[in-house]
Design an enzyme around this catalytic site. Sequence first.
Site, PDB file in Angstrom:
ATOM      1  N   TRP A  54       0.727  -1.050   0.082  1.00 51.02           N
ATOM      2  CA  TRP A  54      -0.051   0.056   0.123  1.00 51.02           C
ATOM      3  C   TRP A  54       0.837   1.473   0.151  1.00 51.02           C
ATOM      4  CZ3 TRP A  54      -4.348  -0.366  -2.069  1.00 51.02           C
ATOM      5  CH2 TRP A  54      -5.256  -1.731  -2.078  1.00 51.02           C
ATOM      6  N   ASP A  68      -1.054   6.245   6.540  1.00 52.48           N
ATOM      7  CA  ASP A  68      -2.342   5.508   6.247  1.00 52.48           C
ATOM      8  C   ASP A  68      -2.655   4.546   7.070  1.00 52.48           C
ATOM      9  OD1 ASP A  68      -4.153   3.828   4.681  1.00 52.48           O
ATOM     10  OD2 ASP A  68      -2.727   3.350   3.207  1.00 52.48           O
ATOM     11  N   LYS A 107     -12.591  -1.883   7.611  1.00 48.78           N
ATOM     12  CA  LYS A 107     -11.730  -2.876   8.179  1.00 48.78           C
ATOM     13  C   LYS A 107     -12.274  -2.556   9.938  1.00 48.78           C
ATOM     14  CE  LYS A 107      -8.663  -2.041   4.918  1.00 48.78           C
ATOM     15  NZ  LYS A 107      -8.291  -3.144   4.204  1.00 48.78           N
TER      16      LYS A 107
HETATM   17  N1  PMP Z   1      -4.133   1.382   2.407  1.00 50.36           N
HETATM   18  C1  PMP Z   1      -4.327   0.295   3.173  1.00 50.36           C
HETATM   19  C2  PMP Z   1      -3.353  -0.041   4.242  1.00 50.36           C
HETATM   20  C3  PMP Z   1      -5.270  -0.601   2.743  1.00 50.36           C
HETATM   21  O1  PMP Z   1      -5.286  -1.817   3.484  1.00 50.36           O
HETATM   22  C4  PMP Z   1      -6.075  -0.589   1.709  1.00 50.36           C
HETATM   23  C5  PMP Z   1      -7.150  -1.542   1.451  1.00 50.36           C
HETATM   24  N2  PMP Z   1      -7.107  -2.831   1.633  1.00 50.36           N
HETATM   25  C6  PMP Z   1      -6.028   0.786   1.010  1.00 50.36           C
HETATM   26  C7  PMP Z   1      -4.967   1.752   1.248  1.00 50.36           C
HETATM   27  C8  PMP Z   1      -6.804   0.897  -0.105  1.00 50.36           C
HETATM   28  O2  PMP Z   1      -8.093   1.538   0.565  1.00 50.36           O
HETATM   29  P1  PMP Z   1      -9.285   1.690  -0.498  1.00 50.36           P
HETATM   30  O3  PMP Z   1      -9.773   0.481  -1.175  1.00 50.36           O
HETATM   31  O4  PMP Z   1     -10.267   2.390   0.623  1.00 50.36           O
HETATM   32  O5  PMP Z   1      -9.018   2.802  -1.390  1.00 50.36           O
END
Ligand code: PMP
Length: 360
Positions: free
Chosen positions: A102, A172, A196
């Site tokens: 991520w 994040d 989550k």
């Molecule tokens: N950052 C992290 C740490 C994640 O776990 C996720 C989704 N699994 C995201 C960003 C992306 O999030 P979104 O699908 O809400 O854009």
Amino acid sequence: MARVFNFSAGPAALPEDVLNQAREEMGDWQGSGMSVMEMSHRGKEFMSIAEKAEADLREIMQIPSNYKVLFLQGGASSQFAMVPINLLNGKKAADYVLTGSWGKKAIAEAKRYCDVNVVASSLEQKFSTVPAFNTWQLNRDAAYVHYTPNETIEGVEFNFVPETGDVPLVVDMSSTILSRPIDVSKFGVIYAGAQKNIGPAGLTIAIVREDLIGNAMANMPVMMDYKIHADNDSMYNTPPTYSWYMAGLVFQWIKNTGGMDKIAEINECKAAKLYAAIDGSDFYANPVEKPFRSWMNVPFTLANADLDATFLSEAKDVGLVTLKGHRSVGGMRASIYNAMPEAGVDALVSFMAEFEKRHG
Ligand code: PMP
């Protein structure tokens, strides 16, 4: 309700009490004669839901009064862009720490707006660790420092908060927010997709220090400006009302459970049980360095990958579902967010032992 233990990384399991309350209130929210989904976001009923959710989140996380709490859309992925758009404020570069998949995506997006300096990375260690803070090559003139406290796919979690002086820290927290107490005052921006530990998908929360609001780049879509959302109490346009309501029920559930300290105690215990089961066997393995193992996402492999499909199907037969690892890393992953009861982890641990006996 016949419920399975759902180890999904997100959208993830929600507390059963929350689902029950939502069901009770589905067609008629507290005598209003309508569902929350049908309410005007500007009506007094929804306004009361929205205000209470924010007040409860502020209380649980002890968010200082000089921070705005924004209830947004677009997922954490939109924050990958909103952060540079709002925080560069005339600067040309930002510092990023890379500890997993991520963080990599956050960097790719930021590169569209600025020079990204990757000041520390665990790529060479296959994202199995967090680089020691004294090795980070921080830049004093960076607009901000960004990192991912918990990498959902690799299951690697920071066990410290870096000190970056006057340079704002941006995180994040999608997969670790509300898993333990944090000191919000150490951060400039905290953002998280809801799906989550917060509630259903569709809602994204950003907790932004007020002095970082109001400097968005020119010519950007108005929806990307923190200021428009802050000035309008997150109601510049129609917010994701039902997800906001559900998040409010989750915050209430956290308060009823005993708040962040209690939640953290439960999470630490659940994670310890699962890692003990993995480490105590030669059949299961987790590659992450022990001090950086995630409390929320526990990836593990079987000694023989040919057994993966059998593991998944036998687990499903006993009500343990969504254990398949992310397609980029394979193996298994058990996400054990707040809503996963200790009984779910116990059931998984017993199943793993029993599976190893038969196939190991
Ligand atoms: N950052 C992290 C740490 C994640 O776990 C996720 C989704 N699994 C995201 C960003 C992306 O999030 P979104 O699908 O809400 O854009």
